[in-house]
Design a protein around this motif. Structure first.
Motif, mmCIF file in Angstrom:
data_model
loop_
_atom_site.group_PDB
_atom_site.id
_atom_site.type_symbol
_atom_site.label_atom_id
_atom_site.label_comp_id
_atom_site.label_asym_id
_atom_site.label_seq_id
_atom_site.Cartn_x
_atom_site.Cartn_y
_atom_site.Cartn_z
ATOM 1 N N ARG A 175 -28.964 -29.160 -25.999
ATOM 2 C CA ARG A 175 -29.586 -28.720 -27.254
ATOM 3 C C ARG A 175 -29.085 -27.356 -27.693
ATOM 4 N N ARG A 176 -28.835 -26.466 -26.746
ATOM 5 C CA ARG A 176 -28.432 -25.107 -27.133
ATOM 6 C C ARG A 176 -26.962 -24.806 -26.881
ATOM 7 N N GLY A 177 -26.258 -25.697 -26.129
ATOM 8 C CA GLY A 177 -24.855 -25.397 -25.840
ATOM 9 C C GLY A 177 -24.181 -26.497 -25.054
ATOM 10 N N PHE A 178 -23.508 -26.109 -23.946
ATOM 11 C CA PHE A 178 -22.749 -27.058 -23.130
ATOM 12 C C PHE A 178 -22.931 -26.708 -21.663
ATOM 13 N N MET A 179 -22.722 -27.700 -20.796
ATOM 14 C CA MET A 179 -22.797 -27.474 -19.363
ATOM 15 C C MET A 179 -21.733 -28.288 -18.648
ATOM 16 N N LEU A 180 -21.357 -27.798 -17.476
ATOM 17 C CA LEU A 180 -20.345 -28.452 -16.651
ATOM 18 C C LEU A 180 -21.031 -29.469 -15.739
ATOM 19 N N VAL A 181 -20.441 -30.668 -15.642
ATOM 20 C CA VAL A 181 -21.010 -31.733 -14.816
ATOM 21 C C VAL A 181 -19.936 -32.206 -13.831
ATOM 22 N N PRO A 182 -19.974 -31.728 -12.567
ATOM 23 C CA PRO A 182 -18.963 -32.158 -11.592
ATOM 24 C C PRO A 182 -19.106 -33.629 -11.258
ATOM 25 N N GLN A 183 -17.979 -34.299 -11.015
ATOM 26 C CA GLN A 183 -18.013 -35.735 -10.725
ATOM 27 C C GLN A 183 -18.287 -36.015 -9.256
ATOM 28 N N HIS A 184 -17.679 -35.238 -8.371
ATOM 29 C CA HIS A 184 -17.797 -35.517 -6.945
ATOM 30 C C HIS A 184 -18.412 -34.347 -6.175
ATOM 31 N N ALA A 185 -18.185 -33.135 -6.618
ATOM 32 C CA ALA A 185 -18.627 -31.945 -5.881
ATOM 33 C C ALA A 185 -20.136 -31.761 -5.994
ATOM 34 N N GLN A 186 -20.702 -31.203 -4.938
ATOM 35 C CA GLN A 186 -22.125 -30.876 -4.931
ATOM 36 C C GLN A 186 -22.377 -29.434 -5.356
ATOM 37 N N GLN A 187 -21.294 -28.653 -5.514
ATOM 38 C CA GLN A 187 -21.433 -27.243 -5.853
ATOM 39 C C GLN A 187 -20.282 -26.828 -6.751
ATOM 40 N N VAL A 188 -20.569 -25.920 -7.673
ATOM 41 C CA VAL A 188 -19.550 -25.353 -8.548
ATOM 42 C C VAL A 188 -19.560 -23.842 -8.346
ATOM 43 N N VAL A 189 -18.392 -23.273 -8.055
ATOM 44 C CA VAL A 189 -18.308 -21.835 -7.800
ATOM 45 C C VAL A 189 -17.105 -21.264 -8.530
ATOM 46 N N ALA A 204 -11.080 -25.273 1.522
ATOM 47 C CA ALA A 204 -11.058 -26.548 2.238
ATOM 48 C C ALA A 204 -12.335 -27.361 2.023
ATOM 49 N N SER A 205 -13.323 -26.800 1.332
ATOM 50 C CA SER A 205 -14.586 -27.488 1.109
ATOM 51 C C SER A 205 -14.457 -28.481 -0.047
ATOM 52 N N ASN A 206 -15.542 -29.210 -0.306
ATOM 53 C CA ASN A 206 -15.533 -30.172 -1.404
ATOM 54 C C ASN A 206 -16.147 -29.601 -2.678
ATOM 55 N N ALA A 207 -16.269 -28.282 -2.763
ATOM 56 C CA ALA A 207 -16.817 -27.646 -3.964
ATOM 57 C C ALA A 207 -15.802 -27.716 -5.104
ATOM 58 N N LEU A 208 -16.310 -27.706 -6.315
ATOM 59 C CA LEU A 208 -15.457 -27.557 -7.495
ATOM 60 C C LEU A 208 -15.264 -26.065 -7.714
ATOM 61 N N ILE A 209 -14.024 -25.604 -7.598
ATOM 62 C CA ILE A 209 -13.729 -24.181 -7.602
ATOM 63 C C ILE A 209 -12.939 -23.814 -8.855
ATOM 64 N N VAL A 210 -13.492 -22.901 -9.629
ATOM 65 C CA VAL A 210 -12.738 -22.298 -10.727
ATOM 66 C C VAL A 210 -12.113 -21.038 -10.161
ATOM 67 N N ASP A 211 -10.822 -21.115 -9.866
ATOM 68 C CA ASP A 211 -10.108 -20.063 -9.143
ATOM 69 C C ASP A 211 -9.531 -19.056 -10.138
ATOM 70 N N ASP A 261 -10.764 -15.421 5.773
ATOM 71 C CA ASP A 261 -11.085 -16.685 6.431
ATOM 72 C C ASP A 261 -12.182 -17.434 5.682
ATOM 73 N N GLU A 262 -13.076 -16.704 4.998
ATOM 74 C CA GLU A 262 -14.098 -17.363 4.189
ATOM 75 C C GLU A 262 -13.485 -18.010 2.952
ATOM 76 N N VAL A 263 -12.471 -17.362 2.391
ATOM 77 C CA VAL A 263 -11.761 -17.965 1.256
ATOM 78 C C VAL A 263 -11.068 -19.252 1.703
ATOM 79 N N GLU A 264 -10.445 -19.201 2.878
ATOM 80 C CA GLU A 264 -9.782 -20.394 3.408
ATOM 81 C C GLU A 264 -10.779 -21.533 3.598
ATOM 82 N N THR A 265 -11.953 -21.223 4.132
ATOM 83 C CA THR A 265 -12.982 -22.245 4.326
ATOM 84 C C THR A 265 -13.452 -22.814 2.994
ATOM 85 N N LEU A 266 -13.624 -21.941 2.001
ATOM 86 C CA LEU A 266 -14.061 -22.392 0.684
ATOM 87 C C LEU A 266 -13.050 -23.349 0.064
#
Length: 406
Positions: A308-322, A221-228, A214-219
Motif C-alpha cells: 500500500r505504501r511502497g515495495f518490499m523484497l520477497v526472497p524465493q529460497h532464503a530465510q534471511q536477507v542481509v 557460505a550460508s543460504n541467506a540472500l546477500i546484497v553485497d 572468518d564471519e564474512v566467509e561463513t556468511l
C-alpha cells in the motif's frame, strides 16, 4: 668475493644493513655497489638503493650474467616496495630464467615470488596462484619460506579463505622466527592482525554489527540472500548477480534489503535511488520502470512486491536477507585501502591496481589530499602518495579482487 664483501653479504642476509655498510660503504666495485644498494633498500632509502643497484648492474661485465641477473631481481624488489607496478616484468622474467639456467635456484625462486606479489597487488589472483603452484618451499632457507607463506596467506585472504590464511601465517611465523630477522617477524605479525580486525559491516533487520573475515566467509557460505555492497553484487542460492554497472538497481536492492522484512515507502526509494528531494509523477514513473528491471534481474533469487505504501523484497529460497557493507562508506575507499599498507604509491600504480584511469585516480587523490587523508611526496613522475594505516579495521574487502563465488 673478498672477505669484506662476503661479510657484508652475510650481514644483509641476517637483516643487518648497517653492519653491511660498515664493510663496503666506501667501495665502488660492482659487488660492493650491489650490496650497498640492498642495504639502502633495507634502510628505506629506495631512490638511492635503485641508483646503486643499477650502477652495479652496469659495472658487472657481460660475462657475469648471474651477477647482472641478481641486480635486476634486486631492482625489481625495490620497484615492488616503492609500488612502481609498471616496472618491466619481462626483465624480471629474463633474469629469473638466467638464474635458473646457471643453477641459482634460490634467487630464481625469489624472482618468481616478486612476480607473484605484483600480481597479488593488482588483484590477478588466478595468475598469482599459478605462479605459486610450481614452487616447493621445503628446501628453501627460512627467509624464503616466510616469503612463500606470506604470499600464500595473501592469496587466501583475498579469496576469504580464512582457515588457509591462518595456517599459512602460522607457518610464516615459525619460519620467520627461525630466520631470526626482526623485520620479517614484524611483517608476519602485522599480516596476522588482519584476521582479528573487523572487515565489513552486517546490516540486517535494522541492526548493524561488524564482521571479522572468518564471519564474512561463513556468511557467504550460508543460504541467506546477500546484497553485497563490497562488490556490488547480489548473492543467493549459489547465484551471483553483478550490478556494478547498474547503480540505480543496486541502490534499490540495498534499500529494500536493509528494510526487510518490512516494505519501503515510494518516496524513500525515490530519494535514495534518484537523489530527489521530493518525488513527483515523473520520479514515480521512473521508479516503476527501474523496479520492473530489478524484478527481471532478481527473478531467480527474489521478487519485488508492491504494498500500500511502497515495495518490499520477497526472497524465493532464503530465510534471511542481509546487506554486507564496507567498514567505511566512502567513494574513495578503494584508494584508501591500497594506501593503508603504509607504502608510498604512484598514481599510475594505483590506477593499475584499481583498474581505473590515471586521471580518475589523480582526481580522487587530490580530493583526499584536500581533506587531509593522504599526503604526497616528491614531484612529477617521482611523486608518491601515502597515508598511515586506517586504524580499527582491515581493508581486505575494499581491495580490487574477486570474492569466492564471483
Amino acid at each position: 668475493m673478498d672477505s669484506l664483501v662476503t661479510a657484508a653479504a652475510r650481514a644483509l642476509a641476517a637483516g643487518d644493513p648497517l653492519g653491511a655498510l660498515n664493510r663496503v660503504a666506501l667501495r665502488n666495485d660492482a659487488p660492493a655497489l650491489a650490496l650497498r644498494g640492498i642495504a639502502m633498500a633495507q634502510l628505506g632509502d629506495l631512490v638511492r638503493a635503485k641508483a646503486l643497484v643499477r650502477s652495479a648492474a652496469r659495472a658487472f661485465g657481460a660475462r657475469e650474467a648471474v651477477a647482472r641477473a641478481r641486480c635486476v631481481v634486486a631492482e625489481a624488489e625495490i620497484a615492488l616496495v616503492s609500488r612502481d607496478l609498471n616496472w618491466p616484468t619481462k626483465a624480471l622474467e629474463s633474469a629469473r630464467a638466467t638464474l635458473e639456467a646457471h643453477g641459482d635456484r634460490l634467487n630464481a625462486a625469489h624472482a618468481r615470488y616478486l612476480a607473484v606479489r605484483r600480481l597479488l597487488l593488482i588483484g590477478r589472483l588466478d595468475e598469482a596462484e599459478r605462479g605459486l603452484a610450481g614452487l616447493d618451499p621445503t628446501p628453501f632457507p627460512p627467509p624464503l619460506r616466510t616469503a612463500h607463506e606470506l604470499v600464500v596467506a595473501g592469496v587466501a585472504l583475498r579469496r576469504l579463505q580464512t582457515r588457509a590464511a591462518r595456517a599459512a601465517l602460522e607457518r610464516a611465523g615459525r619460519a620467520a622466527r627461525l630466520a631470526g630477522i626482526p623485520a620479517l617477524i614484524a611483517e608476519v605479525e602485522n599480516a596476522a592482525l588482519v584476521l582479528n580486525a573487523p572487515a565489513a559491516r552486517l546490516l540486517a533487520g535494522g541492526d548493524e554489527r561488524p564482521l571479522l573475515l572468518d564471519e564474512v566467509e561463513t556468511l557467504l557460505a550460508s543460504n541467506a540472500l546477500i546484497v553485497d555492497a563490497c562488490r556490488h553484487v547480489i548473492r543467493g542460492a549459489g547465484t551471483v548477480i553483478p550490478l556494478a554497472s547498474r547503480p540505480v538497481l543496486f541502490v534499490l536492492a540495498r534499500v529494500l534489503a536493509e528494510a526487510w522484512p518490512h516494505d519501503v515507502p515510494r518516496d524513500v526509494l525515490v530519494a535514495r535511488a534518484f537523489r530527489a528531494r521530493a518525488a513527483d509523477e515523473s520520479h514515480r514513473a521512473r521508479l516503476r520502470v527501474e523496479l520492473g528491471r530489478l524484478r527481471s534481474v532478481l527473478r531467480t533469487v527474489a521478487g519485488v512486491s508492491a504494498t500500500r505504501r511502497g515495495f518490499m523484497l520477497v526472497p524465493q529460497h532464503a530465510q534471511q536477507v542481509v546487506v554486507l557493507a564496507r567498514p567505511v562508506e566512502d567513494r574513495h575507499a578503494p584508494v584508501l585501502a591500497l594506501l593503508a599498507d603504509g607504502e608510498s604509491w604512484s598514481s599510475s600504480a594505483l590506477a593499475l591496481a584499481l583498474g581505473a584511469s590515471q586521471r580518475t585516480v589523480q582526481r580522487n587523490l587530490d580530493t583526499l589530499a584536500a581533506q587531509g587523508k593522504v599526503q604526497s611526496l616528491g614531484r612529477g613522475r617521482a611523486r608518491r602518495w601515502m597515508t598511515p594505516p586506517m586504524p580499527g579495521f582491515t581493508t581486505t574487502l575494499l581491495l580490487p579482487a574477486p570474492l569466492p563465488i564471483d
